[in-house]
Design a protein around this motif. Structure first.
Motif, PDB file in Angstrom:
ATOM      1  N   ASP A 120       0.834  -1.212   0.000  1.00  0.00           N
ATOM      2  CA  ASP A 120       0.000   0.000   0.000  1.00  0.00           C
ATOM      3  C   ASP A 120       0.863   1.253   0.000  1.00  0.00           C
ATOM      4  O   ASP A 120       0.652   2.156  -0.810  1.00  0.00           O
ATOM      5  CB  ASP A 120      -0.914   0.044   1.229  1.00  0.00           C
ATOM      6  CG  ASP A 120      -2.105  -0.883   1.139  1.00  0.00           C
ATOM      7  OD1 ASP A 120      -2.422  -1.331   0.019  1.00  0.00           O
ATOM      8  OD2 ASP A 120      -2.699  -1.166   2.192  1.00  0.00           O
ATOM      9  N   LYS A 121       1.804   1.293   0.911  1.00  0.00           N
ATOM     10  CA  LYS A 121       2.634   2.494   1.072  1.00  0.00           C
ATOM     11  C   LYS A 121       3.439   2.791  -0.185  1.00  0.00           C
ATOM     12  O   LYS A 121       3.474   3.923  -0.659  1.00  0.00           O
ATOM     13  CB  LYS A 121       3.564   2.330   2.275  1.00  0.00           C
ATOM     14  CG  LYS A 121       4.372   3.568   2.575  1.00  0.00           C
ATOM     15  CD  LYS A 121       5.150   3.423   3.857  1.00  0.00           C
ATOM     16  CE  LYS A 121       5.880   4.728   4.135  1.00  0.00           C
ATOM     17  NZ  LYS A 121       6.465   4.741   5.447  1.00  0.00           N
ATOM     18  N   ILE A 122       4.066   1.789  -0.737  1.00  0.00           N
ATOM     19  CA  ILE A 122       4.897   2.007  -1.921  1.00  0.00           C
ATOM     20  C   ILE A 122       4.033   2.293  -3.143  1.00  0.00           C
ATOM     21  O   ILE A 122       4.337   3.189  -3.931  1.00  0.00           O
ATOM     22  CB  ILE A 122       5.854   0.819  -2.141  1.00  0.00           C
ATOM     23  CG1 ILE A 122       6.947   0.899  -1.064  1.00  0.00           C
ATOM     24  CG2 ILE A 122       6.464   0.843  -3.534  1.00  0.00           C
ATOM     25  CD1 ILE A 122       8.030  -0.103  -1.154  1.00  0.00           C
TER      26      ILE A 122
ATOM     27  N   CYS B 183      -1.285   3.666  -9.007  1.00  0.00           N
ATOM     28  CA  CYS B 183      -1.419   2.882  -7.773  1.00  0.00           C
ATOM     29  C   CYS B 183      -2.155   1.568  -8.010  1.00  0.00           C
ATOM     30  O   CYS B 183      -1.715   0.517  -7.546  1.00  0.00           O
ATOM     31  CB  CYS B 183      -2.118   3.724  -6.705  1.00  0.00           C
ATOM     32  SG  CYS B 183      -2.318   2.863  -5.149  1.00  0.00           S
ATOM     33  N   ASP B 184      -3.267   1.608  -8.718  1.00  0.00           N
ATOM     34  CA  ASP B 184      -4.052   0.389  -8.948  1.00  0.00           C
ATOM     35  C   ASP B 184      -3.259  -0.645  -9.741  1.00  0.00           C
ATOM     36  O   ASP B 184      -3.307  -1.841  -9.443  1.00  0.00           O
ATOM     37  CB  ASP B 184      -5.360   0.704  -9.676  1.00  0.00           C
ATOM     38  CG  ASP B 184      -6.335   1.495  -8.816  1.00  0.00           C
ATOM     39  OD1 ASP B 184      -6.166   1.508  -7.581  1.00  0.00           O
ATOM     40  OD2 ASP B 184      -7.266   2.096  -9.379  1.00  0.00           O
ATOM     41  N   LEU B 185      -2.526  -0.190 -10.741  1.00  0.00           N
ATOM     42  CA  LEU B 185      -1.697  -1.084 -11.539  1.00  0.00           C
ATOM     43  C   LEU B 185      -0.587  -1.685 -10.681  1.00  0.00           C
ATOM     44  O   LEU B 185      -0.296  -2.879 -10.772  1.00  0.00           O
ATOM     45  CB  LEU B 185      -1.103  -0.335 -12.739  1.00  0.00           C
ATOM     46  CG  LEU B 185      -0.206  -1.129 -13.673  1.00  0.00           C
ATOM     47  CD1 LEU B 185      -0.954  -2.307 -14.296  1.00  0.00           C
ATOM     48  CD2 LEU B 185       0.350  -0.209 -14.756  1.00  0.00           C
ATOM     49  N   CYS B 186       0.001  -0.875  -9.839  1.00  0.00           N
ATOM     50  CA  CYS B 186       1.052  -1.344  -8.929  1.00  0.00           C
ATOM     51  C   CYS B 186       0.505  -2.445  -8.021  1.00  0.00           C
ATOM     52  O   CYS B 186       1.089  -3.520  -7.903  1.00  0.00           O
ATOM     53  CB  CYS B 186       1.572  -0.169  -8.107  1.00  0.00           C
ATOM     54  SG  CYS B 186       2.828  -0.589  -6.874  1.00  0.00           S
ATOM     55  N   GLU B 187      -0.629  -2.172  -7.391  1.00  0.00           N
ATOM     56  CA  GLU B 187      -1.206  -3.158  -6.476  1.00  0.00           C
ATOM     57  C   GLU B 187      -1.632  -4.421  -7.220  1.00  0.00           C
ATOM     58  O   GLU B 187      -1.405  -5.528  -6.733  1.00  0.00           O
ATOM     59  CB  GLU B 187      -2.376  -2.544  -5.717  1.00  0.00           C
ATOM     60  CG  GLU B 187      -1.913  -1.513  -4.696  1.00  0.00           C
ATOM     61  CD  GLU B 187      -3.019  -0.997  -3.802  1.00  0.00           C
ATOM     62  OE1 GLU B 187      -4.132  -1.578  -3.821  1.00  0.00           O
ATOM     63  OE2 GLU B 187      -2.771  -0.024  -3.082  1.00  0.00           O
ATOM     64  N   ALA B 188      -2.223  -4.265  -8.390  1.00  0.00           N
ATOM     65  CA  ALA B 188      -2.645  -5.428  -9.176  1.00  0.00           C
ATOM     66  C   ALA B 188      -1.450  -6.272  -9.603  1.00  0.00           C
ATOM     67  O   ALA B 188      -1.570  -7.489  -9.770  1.00  0.00           O
ATOM     68  CB  ALA B 188      -3.448  -4.985 -10.396  1.00  0.00           C
TER      69      ALA B 188
ATOM     70  N   VAL C 270       7.714  -8.130 -13.411  1.00  0.00           N
ATOM     71  CA  VAL C 270       6.412  -7.929 -14.058  1.00  0.00           C
ATOM     72  C   VAL C 270       6.608  -7.206 -15.394  1.00  0.00           C
ATOM     73  O   VAL C 270       5.992  -7.562 -16.404  1.00  0.00           O
ATOM     74  CB  VAL C 270       5.451  -7.154 -13.130  1.00  0.00           C
ATOM     75  CG1 VAL C 270       4.208  -6.693 -13.868  1.00  0.00           C
ATOM     76  CG2 VAL C 270       5.071  -8.005 -11.921  1.00  0.00           C
ATOM     77  N   VAL C 271       7.482  -6.195 -15.411  1.00  0.00           N
ATOM     78  CA  VAL C 271       7.789  -5.479 -16.660  1.00  0.00           C
ATOM     79  C   VAL C 271       8.351  -6.455 -17.682  1.00  0.00           C
ATOM     80  O   VAL C 271       7.902  -6.492 -18.830  1.00  0.00           O
ATOM     81  CB  VAL C 271       8.771  -4.309 -16.420  1.00  0.00           C
ATOM     82  CG1 VAL C 271       9.274  -3.735 -17.740  1.00  0.00           C
ATOM     83  CG2 VAL C 271       8.126  -3.214 -15.581  1.00  0.00           C
TER      84      VAL C 271
ATOM     85  N   LEU D 169       3.770   0.229 -16.608  1.00  0.00           N
ATOM     86  CA  LEU D 169       4.493  -0.666 -15.703  1.00  0.00           C
ATOM     87  C   LEU D 169       5.923  -0.186 -15.477  1.00  0.00           C
ATOM     88  O   LEU D 169       6.444  -0.278 -14.361  1.00  0.00           O
ATOM     89  CB  LEU D 169       4.483  -2.096 -16.248  1.00  0.00           C
ATOM     90  CG  LEU D 169       3.172  -2.851 -16.117  1.00  0.00           C
ATOM     91  CD1 LEU D 169       3.216  -4.137 -16.935  1.00  0.00           C
ATOM     92  CD2 LEU D 169       2.837  -3.142 -14.660  1.00  0.00           C
ATOM     93  N   CYS D 170       6.556   0.321 -16.539  1.00  0.00           N
ATOM     94  CA  CYS D 170       7.902   0.889 -16.383  1.00  0.00           C
ATOM     95  C   CYS D 170       7.869   2.084 -15.420  1.00  0.00           C
ATOM     96  O   CYS D 170       8.733   2.210 -14.551  1.00  0.00           O
ATOM     97  CB  CYS D 170       8.478   1.320 -17.735  1.00  0.00           C
ATOM     98  SG  CYS D 170       8.978  -0.032 -18.803  1.00  0.00           S
ATOM     99  N   ASP D 171       6.854   2.944 -15.571  1.00  0.00           N
ATOM    100  CA  ASP D 171       6.703   4.089 -14.658  1.00  0.00           C
ATOM    101  C   ASP D 171       6.560   3.616 -13.211  1.00  0.00           C
ATOM    102  O   ASP D 171       7.164   4.180 -12.304  1.00  0.00           O
ATOM    103  CB  ASP D 171       5.484   4.934 -15.036  1.00  0.00           C
ATOM    104  CG  ASP D 171       5.729   5.853 -16.207  1.00  0.00           C
ATOM    105  OD1 ASP D 171       6.901   6.119 -16.543  1.00  0.00           O
ATOM    106  OD2 ASP D 171       4.727   6.321 -16.796  1.00  0.00           O
ATOM    107  N   VAL D 172       5.741   2.592 -13.019  1.00  0.00           N
ATOM    108  CA  VAL D 172       5.535   2.062 -11.670  1.00  0.00           C
ATOM    109  C   VAL D 172       6.839   1.485 -11.129  1.00  0.00           C
ATOM    110  O   VAL D 172       7.226   1.766  -9.985  1.00  0.00           O
ATOM    111  CB  VAL D 172       4.411   1.004 -11.649  1.00  0.00           C
ATOM    112  CG1 VAL D 172       4.372   0.251 -10.327  1.00  0.00           C
ATOM    113  CG2 VAL D 172       3.064   1.654 -11.927  1.00  0.00           C
ATOM    114  N   ALA D 173       7.530   0.685 -11.935  1.00  0.00           N
ATOM    115  CA  ALA D 173       8.783   0.072 -11.484  1.00  0.00           C
ATOM    116  C   ALA D 173       9.807   1.141 -11.105  1.00  0.00           C
ATOM    117  O   ALA D 173      10.475   1.032 -10.071  1.00  0.00           O
ATOM    118  CB  ALA D 173       9.343  -0.851 -12.564  1.00  0.00           C
TER     119      ALA D 173
END
Length: 183
Positions: free
Chosen positions: A33-35, A42-47, A69-70, A168-172
């Motif tokens: 959650d925090k990260i 956020c939703d993509l990160c958690e998923a 994941v990437v 996904l790259c942005d999230v990573a």
């Protein structure tokens, strides 16, 4: 008086107050959650992170999991591009798809594994750089598809895949930056 440590309700108010003041030890879900809250998607990160088993338990393993994941999504997208090339009857679309394959192939085979190795060695700046480059390759692929004027169902699906990989790259990269910032 014997106190049970299994429930918070059995703690006296003072102990509960002190417990709240102590530095928190996050559960895996709290860490995710925090990260993920610090990422642009956020939703993509958690998923991406919640279904993993075992669940990543520290920021470094979360960053490695996101890079994985990437890599998985880029590998799937490369396979999809190669399938589209085999079934294409439009020379302009085929050239654009071949260009996409040429952009994706080194990222899948070398760049993302290099980013993962950099993270294992603690070279997070290099990992961010490599993931940023992977994101640029998806942009270049998308520009080629758009410029070829392809607007059939498969190019729409490829556009969605390119967008997913870019996000996904942005999230990573955000997860790695959180790691660098001490989360």
């Amino acid at each position: 008086m014997k106190r049970s440590s299994s429930t918070i309700t059995s703690l006296p108010c003072l102990s509960l107050f002190l417990l709240l003041l102590l530095p928190s030890v996050y559960s895996d879900d709290d860490l995710i959650d925090k990260i993920c809250q610090a990422t642009p998607f956020c939703d993509l990160c958690e998923a991406s992170l919640r279904p993993l088993s075992p669940s990543p338990s520290d920021p470094k393993s979360l960053a490695a999991a996101m890079a994985s994941v990437v890599l998985g999504n880029m590998t799937d997208t490369l396979g999809y591009i190669q399938s589209l090339i085999r079934h294409s009857h439009d020379p302009a679309a085929e050239r654009a798809l071949a260009q996409c394959a040429e952009l994706y192939r080194p990222v899948v085979k070398f760049n993302i594994p290099q980013a993962m190795e950099a993270m294992r060695r603690g070279k997070f700046g290099l990992a961010i750089y490599v993931l940023g480059d992977a994101e640029k390759q998806t942009d270049s692929c998308q520009k080629g598809i758009t410029n070829a004027g392809a607007d059939d169902e498969s190019s729409v699906a490829l556009t969605a895949r390119n967008k997913l990989v870019k996000n996904l790259c942005d999230v990573a990269m955000s997860v790695i930056k959180s790691l660098l910032n001490g989360l």
